[in-house]
Design an enzyme around this catalytic site. Sequence first.
Site, PDB file in Angstrom:
ATOM      1  CG  ASP A  21      -2.021   1.014   1.148  1.00 49.05           C
ATOM      2  OD1 ASP A  21      -2.360   1.437   0.034  1.00 49.05           O
ATOM      3  OD2 ASP A  21      -2.533   1.402   2.216  1.00 49.05           O
ATOM      4  CG  ASN A  69      -7.259  -2.015  -6.199  1.00 52.26           C
ATOM      5  OD1 ASN A  69      -6.338  -2.795  -5.979  1.00 52.26           O
ATOM      6  ND2 ASN A  69      -7.586  -1.053  -5.343  1.00 52.26           N
TER       7      ASN A  69
END
Length: 246
Positions: A21, A69
């Site tokens: 991340d 996503n």
Amino acid sequence: MYTLEDVNTNRLPKHVAIIMDGNGRWAKQRGKLRVFGHENGVEAVRKTVESCAKLGVEFLTLYAFSTENWNRPKIEIDTLMKLLVASLRKELDTLNKNNICLKAIGNIHSLPPKAQKELSEVIVKTEENSGMTLTLALSYGSREELKQAIKEISFKVKNNIISLENIDEAVINTHLYTHFMPDVDLLIRTSGECRISNFLLWQIAYAELYFIDVFWPDFSEHHLVEAILSYQNRERRFGKTSEQLS
């Protein structure tokens, strides 16, 4: 700075999973587009994979692209898919040199055809490798995985393939994307966020969690070793007491 030599290889986590991340925020700090962060994150992937292989970690699973996503801007998704294809093509020799077997979990059929083709080819060309198993979680969501497993098991119960009484953890495990790997021992998340984000929810039931305030492109061998040393300094009781373990 920690190095691989600082790790006790007799107490390695068998399965390490990483939520990579912070690429976008890393790029934003530098006045760049988010895609610049993804491009630089590839180098962190390479270093981490090679370091884990050198240590002797048996399974490494990387959260590369979640089902959520797909909601990102199209230009970012397109760039991520192009990076996936380019990286797979480029890293094939490195995977074979390090005896790494590549696998993938998730709704792979939702990926662009070119990405599916490249992924499939690299998986086939590394399937005989007997070292570390590197698994990419692509278009992956744990709730989707569990939903699919429930559907498959329900179908088998309905058609008398499995009896209701025989459904146990082992049966559930065999119907998950991750049926070929053990549960996660160490879960690492970069960028300072302290969330699981729909990643391997069943498989991390007794994992040691490690959150680090470093964006993924800056994640180094030092940070990996730091996480593993933290793991090795913890007592894993699995519901028992310390006295029972001793």
